[in-house]
Design a protein around this motif. Structure first.
Motif, PDB file in Angstrom:
ATOM      1  N   ARG A   1       0.881  -1.204   0.089  1.00  0.00           N
ATOM      2  CA  ARG A   1      -0.023   0.044   0.229  1.00  0.00           C
ATOM      3  C   ARG A   1       0.522   1.193  -0.072  1.00  0.00           C
ATOM      4  O   ARG A   1       0.352   2.300   0.329  1.00  0.00           O
ATOM      5  CB  ARG A   1      -1.100  -0.095   1.181  1.00  0.00           C
TER       6      ARG A   1
ATOM      7  N   ARG B   1       3.616   4.418   0.756  1.00  0.00           N
ATOM      8  CA  ARG B   1       3.861   5.002   1.869  1.00  0.00           C
ATOM      9  C   ARG B   1       2.663   4.874   3.126  1.00  0.00           C
ATOM     10  O   ARG B   1       1.443   4.937   2.531  1.00  0.00           O
ATOM     11  CB  ARG B   1       4.241   6.528   1.618  1.00  0.00           C
TER      12      ARG B   1
ATOM     13  N   PHE C   1      -6.826   0.700  -6.000  1.00  0.00           N
ATOM     14  CA  PHE C   1      -6.441  -0.453  -5.067  1.00  0.00           C
ATOM     15  C   PHE C   1      -7.774  -1.184  -4.618  1.00  0.00           C
ATOM     16  O   PHE C   1      -9.056  -0.859  -4.652  1.00  0.00           O
ATOM     17  CB  PHE C   1      -5.945   0.139  -3.792  1.00  0.00           C
TER      18      PHE C   1
HETATM   19  C1  LIG Z   1      -3.498   9.292  -0.700  1.00  0.00           C
HETATM   20  S1  LIG Z   1      -2.791   8.051  -1.218  1.00  0.00           S
HETATM   21  C2  LIG Z   1      -2.054   7.411   0.265  1.00  0.00           C
HETATM   22  C3  LIG Z   1      -0.726   7.286   0.189  1.00  0.00           C
HETATM   23  C4  LIG Z   1      -0.138   6.256  -0.490  1.00  0.00           C
HETATM   24  N1  LIG Z   1       0.132   5.010   0.063  1.00  0.00           N
HETATM   25  C5  LIG Z   1       1.466   6.689  -0.957  1.00  0.00           C
HETATM   26  O1  LIG Z   1       2.387   5.810  -1.101  1.00  0.00           O
HETATM   27  O2  LIG Z   1       1.327   8.073  -1.488  1.00  0.00           O
HETATM   28  C6  LIG Z   1      -3.683   7.251  -2.153  1.00  0.00           C
HETATM   29  C7  LIG Z   1      -3.122   5.807  -2.922  1.00  0.00           C
HETATM   30  O3  LIG Z   1      -2.668   4.763  -1.674  1.00  0.00           O
HETATM   31  C8  LIG Z   1      -3.043   3.562  -1.920  1.00  0.00           C
HETATM   32  N2  LIG Z   1      -3.807   3.191  -0.871  1.00  0.00           N
HETATM   33  C9  LIG Z   1      -4.564   3.996  -0.002  1.00  0.00           C
HETATM   34  N3  LIG Z   1      -5.425   3.036   0.803  1.00  0.00           N
HETATM   35  C10 LIG Z   1      -4.909   1.787   0.548  1.00  0.00           C
HETATM   36  C11 LIG Z   1      -5.693   0.585   1.019  1.00  0.00           C
HETATM   37  N4  LIG Z   1      -6.166   0.445   2.017  1.00  0.00           N
HETATM   38  N5  LIG Z   1      -4.803  -0.355   0.284  1.00  0.00           N
HETATM   39  C12 LIG Z   1      -3.906  -0.371  -0.580  1.00  0.00           C
HETATM   40  N6  LIG Z   1      -3.635   0.830  -1.267  1.00  0.00           N
HETATM   41  C13 LIG Z   1      -4.179   1.900  -0.462  1.00  0.00           C
HETATM   42  C14 LIG Z   1      -3.482   3.696  -3.316  1.00  0.00           C
HETATM   43  O4  LIG Z   1      -2.733   3.470  -4.369  1.00  0.00           O
HETATM   44  C15 LIG Z   1      -4.120   5.148  -3.203  1.00  0.00           C
HETATM   45  O5  LIG Z   1      -4.238   5.515  -4.723  1.00  0.00           O
END
Ligand SMILES: C[S@@+](CC[C@H](N)C(=O)[O-])C[C@H]1O[C@@H](n2cnc3c(N)ncnc32)[C@H](O)[C@@H]1O
Length: 619
Positions: A249, A251, A524
Motif C-alpha cells: 500500500r 507509503r 486499490f
Molecule cells: C492518498 S494516497 C495514500 C498514500 C500512498 N500510500 C502513498 O504512497 O503516497 C492514495 C493511494 O494510496 C494507496 N492506498 C490507499 N489506501 C490503501 C489501502 N487501504 N490499500 C491499498 N492501497 C491503498 C492507493 O494507491 C491510493 O491511490
C-alpha cells in the motif's frame, strides 16, 4: 467551453478521419508526461479543435470586469434592504456592488456596508470598511458621517483616544460645511464633551485596515495544537507518528506510541487550495475562511478576499489568473483540474523545473515545498491509454487558456498533467459546518444535521496525502479554513497505521459500491476489516441490547439538539462522554453496533462545531 463537450468533439473528429487506433497506438508508446504533452501539441487534429473555444474564451476575458453602473444598481438594491432592516440581504448586495465597483462606487459601497456592520455591532468589520472607503476617495462632503461612525466603533471597542480623534475630525468637517448640519454638530460636540479629558495613548493601535484585519483574523477559531512536538521529518505532524513504507500500500503513517481518541496528531496548511465558484461572495478566495465582508480584487470582479492581507498574499498566483477565474470554472474540469492549475501558477516554472530534476525522495516532508506535491502517487501505470490521452488534452487546453497566442508553456502543461493524475487520489475536500443565517430554515430531519457540513473547496495537503484508506477509519479531518487537523476517532495502538476514509464508509455504503469506487478512483482493492468481514450498513447493524447503560446514554446525548453555533453549553462535556463511550465499546463490545456509530458521529460533529463555521444558508 465545457471540456467534456470539447473532448467529445475531438474524439468525433478523430474518428471521422479514421486515425483513432493508429493515434492511440502511437500515444501508448509515450513513457513520460513530457512526451504525452509533446504528442498532443504535435497533433494537428486536436490543436484545430481547441482553437475556436480558446479564441472565444479570449474574447470573453477581454471584456471589462468593473462597472460603475452595475455597482451602483447593486448598491441601490442594498440600500432598499438596509432601509427595511434586512441586514444580511443588504450586505449581500453591497458585496456584489464591491466586486464590480471601482473608484467612487467602491468607496460608497464600502461606506454603506460599514453602516450595516455598525448596526449589527460588528465593530471591527465596520472600522475596516470605513478605512477602505476613505482610501478609495469617499466624497469629502460626506466624510463626517464616516468619522462619526468610526468614533462609535472605537468607543464600543474601548479605544477612547481613537474615538475622541474620530469625533473631533467629524466635528471639524461639520464646522467647515457651514450651517446645514447644525443639529449634527451639537450632538457630536456633546459626545466629545462626554469623553472628557482622555489620556492620549502613546501607541497607535489599529491605525490602518491591515491592523484591524489582524484583529479580525485573531478572533477566528484556530486548529488545536499538536499533541507533541513537531516531527522533524514531517513538520506538520507530531512525534506520535512516523512515515513508513509498505509493500502492498505504498507509503503510510504509523503511530510511534498509543494514541487516544480525540488527540490531534497532524495540523497541515494547504500547499494550494481552490474555492468553489458558488462561494465567491461569502468566502476568501485565498484562505477559504467565511467572511461577511469580502474585499474585491483590484482588477477583476471574479474573486473576493477576507482581507487586504489575503489579497496581497494571493497576488503571487492571482496576477496570472486575474480575469480568468470564471473562464476556468466554465471549463467544468472539476476541482482537481482547477486545483492543478492553481498549484502550478502558485509554484512557478523555475521551482517546477527543479522538482522535475529531483525525482529522488527528500527526507523532510515540508508541506510548503512543491517537491512533496510533485511526488504524490498518480497511479499512472494503472491508467488506460484513453484516460491519459484525455488528461493530456485537458492539461494542454487549460494551459492554452493562459496564453494570448494559445501556445501553452510545455513545462507548465506537463506539471498540470502530472497533477491531473495525482489529485484524484490525493486532493482533499475542504468542508465547513454551515450555519443558517437568521430567518432561514436549516435542515432539521436529524438532530446532528441542523448545521450541515458543506463542501466549499479543495486543497492539496502533502502530509495528509500519506494516509491510506479504511472503510472504518481511525482518524477524521477537521477544517479550519485551508488548514486541516487530523484527530483520532478510534484508539490507535503503537505500530498501527493511521487510516482515513476516502468517502466510502462501511456504515453508509455497501461493500460492492465501496470496492468498485475505490478501485476506479484510487486503484486499490480494500481489505479493511469491514470489507473482509462484510459488515452490515448502519441501518442493519445490531443494537446494544446487552449494554442498556451504554445504549441509552449514547441515544440521550445524540438526541440533544445542537442549535447554537457553539453547540449546547455542555458541548465539551458531551465530547468527553462520547470519547468515554467509544473507549469502553472498543474494549468490551463486538463491532459493528449502532451505538458505536452514534457516539463516533457525535464526536465528529463536535469537532466540526469547534472548527470553522460558515454563517450562510444551509442548502
Ligand atoms: C492518498 S494516497 C495514500 C498514500 C500512498 N500510500 C502513498 O504512497 O503516497 C492514495 C493511494 O494510496 C494507496 N492506498 C490507499 N489506501 C490503501 C489501502 N487501504 N490499500 C491499498 N492501497 C491503498 C492507493 O494507491 C491510493 O491511490
Amino acid at each position: 467551453m465545457d471540456f467534456d463537450n470539447l473532448f467529445t468533439q475531438i474524439c468525433h473528429d478523430l474518428k471521422e478521419t479514421g486515425g483513432v487506433s493508429e493515434m492511440s497506438a502511437r500515444f501508448s508508446t509515450c513513457t513520460s508526461d513530457a512526451q504525452r504533452i509533446s504528442f498532443i501539441l504535435a497533433t494537428e487534429a486536436v490543436r484545430k479543435c481547441l482553437q475556436e473555444p480558446l479564441n472565444l474564451a479570449k474574447q470573453e476575458m477581454s471584456a471589462p470586469c468593473k462597472s460603475q453602473s452595475l455597482s451602483a444598481s447593486h448598491r441601490a438594491e442594498g440600500n432598499t434592504h438596509y432601509q427595511k432592516k434586512l441586514n444580511w440581504k443588504a450586505i449581500s448586495s453591497y458585496n456584489r456592488s464591491l466586486l464590480v465597483g471601482e473608484g467612487e462606487s467602491l468607496a460608497l459601497a464600502y461606506a454603506n456596508r460599514s453602516a450595516v456592520f455598525h448596526d449589527m455591532a460588528d465593530w471591527l468589520h465596520s472600522l475596516r470598511d470605513i478605512l477602505l472607503a476613505l482610501d478609495q476617495g469617499y466624497p469629502k462632503h460626506l466624510e463626517h458621517k464616516l468619522r462619526e461612525r468610526q468614533g462609535n466603533c472605537w468607543l464600543e471597542l474601548g479605544h477612547v483616544t481613537q474615538a475622541f480623534k474620530s469625533f473631533n475630525l467629524a466635528k471639524e468637517l461639520l464646522e467647515s460645511a457651514g450651517q446645514q448640519h447644525k443639529d449634527k454638530l451639537i450632538s457630536i460636540t456633546s459626545k466629545i464633551r462626554e469623553l472628557g479629558d482622555v489620556v492620549m495613548e502613546v501607541t497607535e493601535c489599529m491605525s490602518n485596515a491591515t491592523s484591524i484585519e489582524r484583529e479580525i483574523i485573531k478572533k477566528r477559531r484556530l486548529a488545536p495544537e499538536l499533541n507533541r512536538d513537531s516531527n522533524v521529518l514531517l513538520p506538520a505532524a507530531s512525534t506520535s507518528i512516523e512515515l513508513t513504507d509498505s509493500l502492498d500500500r505504498g507509503r503510510c503513517l504509523v503511530a510511534t506510541e498509543d494514541i487516544h481518541i480525540g488527540t490531534t496528531v497532524i495540523v497541515e496548511k494547504a500547499y494550494a487550495s481552490i474555492l468553489l465558484a458558488e462561494f465567491k461572495e461569502s468566502h476568501c478566495h485565498h484562505c477559504l475562511h467565511w467572511t461577511p465582508g469580502p474585499v474585491p480584487c483590484h482588477r477583476c470582479s471574479q474573486v473576493g478576499f477576507c482581507s487586504t492581507i489575503c489579497r496581497d498574499e494571493a497576488a503571487t498566483y492571482h496576477r496570472f489568473e486575474c480575469g480568468l477565474t470564471d473562464v476556468f470554472h466554465r471549463t467544468r474540469v472539476g476541482n482537481h483540474g482547477l486545483l492543478a492549475v492553481r498549484t502550478v501558477l502558485k509554484t512557478g516554472r523555475d521551482k517546477i523545473l527543479i522538482a522535475n530534476q529531483q525525482e529522488s525522495i527528500d527526507k523532510v516532508y515540508d508541506s510548503s515545498d512543491y517537491g512533496t506535491i510533485h511526488r504524490l502517487v498518480g497511479n499512472t501505470s494503472q491508467r488506460s491509454v484513453a484516460d491519459l490521452f484525455r488528461r493530456a488534452v485537458m492539461a494542454v487546453y487549460l494551459m492554452s487558456l493562459m496564453q494570448p497566442d494559445n501556445e501553452p508553456d510545455q513545462v507548465l502543461a506537463e506539471a498540470v498533467l502530472r497533477l491531473l493524475q495525482s489529485y484524484p487520489c490525493n486532493a482533499h475536500e475542504i468542508c465547513h459546518l454551515a450555519v443558517p443565517l437568521p430567518g432561514s430554515s436549516g435542515r432539521a430531519d436529524h438532530p446532528l444535521q441542523q448545521f450541515g457540513l458543506c463542501e466549499i473547496g479543495a486543497a492539496a495537503m502533502p502530509v495528509l496525502s500519506l494516509i491510506n484508506h479504511s472503510c472504518d477509519p481511525n482518524v477524521v479531518r477537521v477544517c479550519y479554513g485551508d488548514v486541516i487537523a487530523i484527530r483520532a476517532i478510534r484508539r490507535i495502538a503503537r505500530g498501527q497505521e493511521l487510516l482515513d476514509n476516502y468517502g466510502y464508509h462501511y456504515a453508509v455504503h455497501e461493500k460492492s459500491q465501496r470496492q468498485a469506487s475505490l478501485s476506479k478512483q484510487y486503484y486499490f482493492r480494500c481489505d479493511c476489516r469491514p470489507c473482509a468481514e462484510d459488515w452490515p450498513l448502519y441501518a442493519d447493524a445490531r443494537r446494544l441490547a446487552s449494554r442498556p447503560d451504554l445504549s441509552e446514554a449514547v441515544d440521550r446525548y445524540v438526541k440533544l439538539r445542537w442549535c447554537e453555533p457553539d453547540g449546547p453549553p455542555e458541548a465539551s462535556e458531551l465530547a468527553a462522554s462520547f470519547i468515554g463511550y467509544l473507549d469502553t465499546m472498543e474494549t468490551s463490545v463486538q463491532l459493528p453496533v449502532q451505538e458505536y456509530n452514534n457516539a463516533q458521529e457525535g464526536l465528529k460533529h463536535y469537532f466540526a462545531l469547534s472548527a470553522t463555521l460558515s454563517r450562510h444558508l444551509v442548502v
